[in-house]
Design a protein around this motif. Structure first.
Motif, PDB file in Angstrom:
ATOM      1  N   ASP A 160       0.851  -1.191   0.000  1.00 62.93           N
ATOM      2  CA  ASP A 160       0.000   0.000   0.000  1.00 62.93           C
ATOM      3  C   ASP A 160       0.889   1.244   0.000  1.00 62.93           C
ATOM      4  O   ASP A 160       2.070   1.195   0.330  1.00 62.93           O
ATOM      5  N   ILE A 161       0.306   2.360  -0.378  1.00 59.69           N
ATOM      6  CA  ILE A 161       1.063   3.601  -0.518  1.00 59.69           C
ATOM      7  C   ILE A 161       1.646   4.041   0.828  1.00 59.69           C
ATOM      8  O   ILE A 161       2.738   4.607   0.874  1.00 59.69           O
ATOM      9  N   GLY A 162       0.951   3.756   1.920  1.00 59.03           N
ATOM     10  CA  GLY A 162       1.458   4.112   3.245  1.00 59.03           C
ATOM     11  C   GLY A 162       2.763   3.406   3.565  1.00 59.03           C
ATOM     12  O   GLY A 162       3.684   3.997   4.139  1.00 59.03           O
ATOM     13  N   LYS A 163       2.853   2.140   3.200  1.00 57.10           N
ATOM     14  CA  LYS A 163       4.078   1.376   3.434  1.00 57.10           C
ATOM     15  C   LYS A 163       5.230   1.966   2.626  1.00 57.10           C
ATOM     16  O   LYS A 163       6.345   2.105   3.130  1.00 57.10           O
ATOM     17  N   LEU A 164       4.953   2.336   1.376  1.00 56.07           N
ATOM     18  CA  LEU A 164       5.994   2.931   0.535  1.00 56.07           C
ATOM     19  C   LEU A 164       6.402   4.301   1.083  1.00 56.07           C
ATOM     20  O   LEU A 164       7.590   4.647   1.055  1.00 56.07           O
ATOM     21  N   ASP A 165       5.438   5.045   1.571  1.00 52.17           N
ATOM     22  CA  ASP A 165       5.715   6.358   2.154  1.00 52.17           C
ATOM     23  C   ASP A 165       6.626   6.223   3.377  1.00 52.17           C
ATOM     24  O   ASP A 165       7.580   6.980   3.547  1.00 52.17           O
ATOM     25  N   ARG A 166       6.335   5.251   4.224  1.00 52.24           N
ATOM     26  CA  ARG A 166       7.168   5.025   5.415  1.00 52.24           C
ATOM     27  C   ARG A 166       8.577   4.587   5.031  1.00 52.24           C
ATOM     28  O   ARG A 166       9.555   5.036   5.637  1.00 52.24           O
ATOM     29  N   LEU A 167       8.688   3.721   4.035  1.00 51.62           N
ATOM     30  CA  LEU A 167      10.005   3.276   3.568  1.00 51.62           C
ATOM     31  C   LEU A 167      10.802   4.467   3.029  1.00 51.62           C
ATOM     32  O   LEU A 167      11.978   4.638   3.356  1.00 51.62           O
ATOM     33  N   ALA A 168      10.164   5.300   2.218  1.00 55.39           N
ATOM     34  CA  ALA A 168      10.840   6.476   1.667  1.00 55.39           C
ATOM     35  C   ALA A 168      11.290   7.416   2.783  1.00 55.39           C
ATOM     36  O   ALA A 168      12.397   7.964   2.741  1.00 55.39           O
ATOM     37  N   ALA A 169      10.444   7.597   3.791  1.00 55.77           N
ATOM     38  CA  ALA A 169      10.802   8.466   4.920  1.00 55.77           C
ATOM     39  C   ALA A 169      12.008   7.899   5.673  1.00 55.77           C
ATOM     40  O   ALA A 169      12.907   8.657   6.058  1.00 55.77           O
TER      41      ALA A 169
ATOM     42  N   PRO B  42      16.060  -0.443  -1.793  1.00 50.96           N
ATOM     43  CA  PRO B  42      14.713   0.042  -1.452  1.00 50.96           C
ATOM     44  C   PRO B  42      14.102   0.894  -2.561  1.00 50.96           C
ATOM     45  O   PRO B  42      12.884   0.871  -2.766  1.00 50.96           O
ATOM     46  N   ALA B  43      14.932   1.638  -3.275  1.00 49.71           N
ATOM     47  CA  ALA B  43      14.429   2.457  -4.387  1.00 49.71           C
ATOM     48  C   ALA B  43      13.851   1.563  -5.487  1.00 49.71           C
ATOM     49  O   ALA B  43      12.795   1.871  -6.048  1.00 49.71           O
ATOM     50  N   ILE B  44      14.520   0.470  -5.766  1.00 51.69           N
ATOM     51  CA  ILE B  44      14.026  -0.479  -6.769  1.00 51.69           C
ATOM     52  C   ILE B  44      12.716  -1.108  -6.289  1.00 51.69           C
ATOM     53  O   ILE B  44      11.783  -1.292  -7.076  1.00 51.69           O
ATOM     54  N   TYR B  45      12.616  -1.402  -5.007  1.00 49.93           N
ATOM     55  CA  TYR B  45      11.377  -1.947  -4.448  1.00 49.93           C
ATOM     56  C   TYR B  45      10.231  -0.960  -4.648  1.00 49.93           C
ATOM     57  O   TYR B  45       9.137  -1.351  -5.061  1.00 49.93           O
ATOM     58  N   ILE B  46      10.473   0.313  -4.365  1.00 51.80           N
ATOM     59  CA  ILE B  46       9.425   1.333  -4.530  1.00 51.80           C
ATOM     60  C   ILE B  46       8.981   1.398  -5.987  1.00 51.80           C
ATOM     61  O   ILE B  46       7.779   1.426  -6.280  1.00 51.80           O
ATOM     62  N   ILE B  47       9.927   1.376  -6.904  1.00 51.26           N
ATOM     63  CA  ILE B  47       9.594   1.439  -8.331  1.00 51.26           C
ATOM     64  C   ILE B  47       8.813   0.196  -8.758  1.00 51.26           C
ATOM     65  O   ILE B  47       7.817   0.287  -9.491  1.00 51.26           O
ATOM     66  N   THR B  48       9.231  -0.965  -8.295  1.00 54.11           N
ATOM     67  CA  THR B  48       8.540  -2.218  -8.627  1.00 54.11           C
ATOM     68  C   THR B  48       7.105  -2.193  -8.102  1.00 54.11           C
ATOM     69  O   THR B  48       6.167  -2.588  -8.809  1.00 54.11           O
ATOM     70  N   GLN B  49       6.930  -1.722  -6.883  1.00 53.22           N
ATOM     71  CA  GLN B  49       5.581  -1.651  -6.318  1.00 53.22           C
ATOM     72  C   GLN B  49       4.715  -0.636  -7.060  1.00 53.22           C
ATOM     73  O   GLN B  49       3.522  -0.850  -7.239  1.00 53.22           O
ATOM     74  N   ALA B  50       5.326   0.451  -7.506  1.00 51.15           N
ATOM     75  CA  ALA B  50       4.585   1.441  -8.298  1.00 51.15           C
ATOM     76  C   ALA B  50       4.065   0.793  -9.575  1.00 51.15           C
ATOM     77  O   ALA B  50       2.909   0.998  -9.966  1.00 51.15           O
TER      78      ALA B  50
ATOM     79  N   VAL C 281       7.842   8.458  -4.345  1.00 53.29           N
ATOM     80  CA  VAL C 281       6.554   8.165  -3.703  1.00 53.29           C
ATOM     81  C   VAL C 281       5.586   9.335  -3.939  1.00 53.29           C
ATOM     82  O   VAL C 281       4.395   9.114  -4.177  1.00 53.29           O
ATOM     83  N   ALA C 282       6.096  10.562  -3.923  1.00 55.58           N
ATOM     84  CA  ALA C 282       5.233  11.723  -4.196  1.00 55.58           C
ATOM     85  C   ALA C 282       4.688  11.658  -5.624  1.00 55.58           C
ATOM     86  O   ALA C 282       3.505  11.953  -5.858  1.00 55.58           O
ATOM     87  N   LEU C 283       5.517  11.266  -6.581  1.00 58.90           N
ATOM     88  CA  LEU C 283       5.053  11.100  -7.970  1.00 58.90           C
ATOM     89  C   LEU C 283       3.957  10.040  -8.046  1.00 58.90           C
ATOM     90  O   LEU C 283       2.950  10.224  -8.734  1.00 58.90           O
TER      91      LEU C 283
END
Length: 127
Positions: A4-13, A48-56, A100-102
């Motif tokens: 979920d977006i919240g999980k990605l937001d927390r990871l990015a933070a 982690p950046a690759i994880y965020i992109i994959t989840q997006a 994550v903002a994008l």
């Protein structure tokens, strides 16, 4: 299954803004700290950046958005690999939070678009 977006937001933070430098308003994250490890730090920080992109992508982000996110990550990785300059750059660029903002912006646009589409559909009356 996409995160979920919240999980990605927390990871990015955590990666970009987990700690505040005392006496300043400057926030750094694990990305900046891991990047200090010579030779391997920046490579480890990209996972982690690759994880965020994959989840997006799993959340339905279009290819142009994935490309933009990959560009942010590539810039962070390339400049982050330059000793000292890269470490200073990492403090300000915050690629994970940008990505994550994008994604959030895209998901909000899609949500508004689907609500507008649903509102524009004619209602049939049953006889």
């Amino acid at each position: 299954m996409p995160a979920d977006i919240g999980k990605l937001d927390r990871l990015a933070a955590q990666m970009d803004a987990a700690f505040r430098i005392p006496g300043t308003g400057i926030r750094i994250g694990l990305d900046s700290l891991i990047g200090l490890i010579p030779g391997v730090g920046d490579g480890l920080a990209v996972a982690p950046a690759i994880y965020i992109i994959t989840q997006a992508r799993n959340m339905g982000a279009p290819w142009y958005l994935i490309g933009r996110m990959a560009m942010n990550t590539g810039i962070d990785l390339a400049i982050g690999a330059i000793p000292l300059v890269g470490d200073i750059f990492d403090v300000g660029f915050k690629a994970n939070k940008r990505n994550v903002a994008l994604l959030k912006e895209h998901l909000e646009k899609e949500k508004r678009r689907s609500v507008q589409t649903a509102a524009q559909k004619p209602h049939r009356m049953e006889a």
